[in-house]
Design a protein around this motif. Structure first.
Motif, PDB file in Angstrom:
ATOM      1  N   SER A   1      -2.036 -21.286 -17.219  1.00  0.00           N
ATOM      2  CA  SER A   1      -1.635 -22.584 -16.956  1.00  0.00           C
ATOM      3  C   SER A   1      -3.018 -23.374 -16.839  1.00  0.00           C
ATOM      4  O   SER A   1      -3.200 -24.536 -17.122  1.00  0.00           O
ATOM      5  CB  SER A   1      -0.781 -22.896 -15.907  1.00  0.00           C
ATOM      6  OG  SER A   1      -1.551 -22.440 -14.588  1.00  0.00           O
ATOM      7  N   VAL A   2      -4.134 -22.856 -16.126  1.00  0.00           N
ATOM      8  CA  VAL A   2      -5.397 -23.662 -15.793  1.00  0.00           C
ATOM      9  C   VAL A   2      -6.282 -23.587 -17.000  1.00  0.00           C
ATOM     10  O   VAL A   2      -6.966 -24.439 -17.346  1.00  0.00           O
ATOM     11  CB  VAL A   2      -5.971 -22.986 -14.644  1.00  0.00           C
ATOM     12  CG1 VAL A   2      -7.298 -23.557 -14.295  1.00  0.00           C
ATOM     13  CG2 VAL A   2      -4.905 -23.325 -13.333  1.00  0.00           C
ATOM     14  N   LEU A   3      -6.602 -22.312 -17.537  1.00  0.00           N
ATOM     15  CA  LEU A   3      -7.500 -22.042 -18.672  1.00  0.00           C
ATOM     16  C   LEU A   3      -7.102 -22.046 -20.018  1.00  0.00           C
ATOM     17  O   LEU A   3      -7.807 -22.016 -20.964  1.00  0.00           O
ATOM     18  CB  LEU A   3      -8.309 -20.578 -18.209  1.00  0.00           C
ATOM     19  CG  LEU A   3      -8.957 -20.613 -16.832  1.00  0.00           C
ATOM     20  CD1 LEU A   3      -9.716 -19.209 -16.721  1.00  0.00           C
ATOM     21  CD2 LEU A   3     -10.024 -21.971 -16.812  1.00  0.00           C
ATOM     22  N   GLY A   4      -5.747 -21.908 -20.450  1.00  0.00           N
ATOM     23  CA  GLY A   4      -4.939 -22.083 -21.485  1.00  0.00           C
ATOM     24  C   GLY A   4      -5.043 -20.688 -22.391  1.00  0.00           C
ATOM     25  O   GLY A   4      -4.963 -20.918 -23.640  1.00  0.00           O
ATOM     26  N   TYR A   5      -5.536 -19.680 -21.754  1.00  0.00           N
ATOM     27  CA  TYR A   5      -5.398 -18.434 -22.383  1.00  0.00           C
ATOM     28  C   TYR A   5      -4.561 -17.390 -21.720  1.00  0.00           C
ATOM     29  O   TYR A   5      -4.219 -17.610 -20.509  1.00  0.00           O
ATOM     30  CB  TYR A   5      -6.679 -17.625 -23.021  1.00  0.00           C
ATOM     31  CG  TYR A   5      -7.458 -17.100 -21.826  1.00  0.00           C
ATOM     32  CD1 TYR A   5      -7.319 -15.536 -21.662  1.00  0.00           C
ATOM     33  CD2 TYR A   5      -8.295 -17.970 -21.150  1.00  0.00           C
ATOM     34  CE1 TYR A   5      -8.050 -14.876 -20.891  1.00  0.00           C
ATOM     35  CE2 TYR A   5      -8.985 -17.146 -19.924  1.00  0.00           C
ATOM     36  CZ  TYR A   5      -8.996 -15.765 -20.004  1.00  0.00           C
ATOM     37  OH  TYR A   5      -9.717 -15.214 -18.836  1.00  0.00           O
ATOM     38  N   GLN A   6      -4.111 -16.260 -22.388  1.00  0.00           N
ATOM     39  CA  GLN A   6      -3.157 -15.275 -21.886  1.00  0.00           C
ATOM     40  C   GLN A   6      -3.839 -13.865 -21.706  1.00  0.00           C
ATOM     41  O   GLN A   6      -4.731 -13.641 -22.610  1.00  0.00           O
ATOM     42  CB  GLN A   6      -1.721 -15.143 -22.564  1.00  0.00           C
ATOM     43  CG  GLN A   6      -2.071 -14.438 -23.924  1.00  0.00           C
ATOM     44  CD  GLN A   6      -0.604 -14.133 -24.585  1.00  0.00           C
ATOM     45  OE1 GLN A   6       0.047 -13.536 -24.065  1.00  0.00           O
ATOM     46  NE2 GLN A   6      -0.853 -14.753 -25.836  1.00  0.00           N
ATOM     47  N   THR A   7      -3.756 -13.249 -20.488  1.00  0.00           N
ATOM     48  CA  THR A   7      -4.165 -11.889 -20.427  1.00  0.00           C
ATOM     49  C   THR A   7      -3.073 -10.933 -20.921  1.00  0.00           C
ATOM     50  O   THR A   7      -3.401  -9.738 -20.450  1.00  0.00           O
ATOM     51  CB  THR A   7      -4.494 -11.883 -18.754  1.00  0.00           C
ATOM     52  OG1 THR A   7      -3.487 -11.904 -18.210  1.00  0.00           O
ATOM     53  CG2 THR A   7      -5.650 -12.801 -18.469  1.00  0.00           C
TER      54      THR A   7
END
Length: 108
Positions: A65-71
């Motif tokens: 939600s904040v940085l725009g990528y998934q882990t």
């Protein structure tokens, strides 16, 4: 779009963890690569061992939600594709936590 089997090689840097449908993006890379061609990918893939596995799971919602990528991007996305063969896999640390993984694959 490009025709099937157009390029000798395809390079993707940190793309798969930021697109909404990474499996479709990877399928397109494979589709446009010629048989015998190489696909080079770097991205943050979900770790399955050690402390990083737990951190990836815990921060995924915030990072998304904040940085725009998934882990939570699984390595199986590229390794289990039926039309490629793994040539190289390397982990590359970027700072104390972030670990990108590089893959080089050959299209069959």
């Amino acid at each position: 779009g490009f025709d099937d089997n157009t390029f000798d090689g395809v390079v993707s840097c940190s793309l798969l963890s930021v697109v909404p449908e990474p499996h479709k993006a990877f399928a397109e890379m494979v589709r446009v690569c010629k048989p015998g061609g190489r696909i080079a990918i770097t991205s943050h893939f979900h770790k399955t061992k050690g402390w990083q596995k737990h951190v990836d799971r815990a921060i995924n919602h915030w990072v998304r939600s904040v940085l725009g990528y998934q882990t939570k991007l699984p390595e199986t996305l590229v390794l289990d594709h039926g039309n490629v063969r793994l040539i190289l896999r390397e982990d590359h640390p970027i700072g104390p936590y972030i670990m990108n993984t590089a893959f080089v694959l050959e299209k069959l």
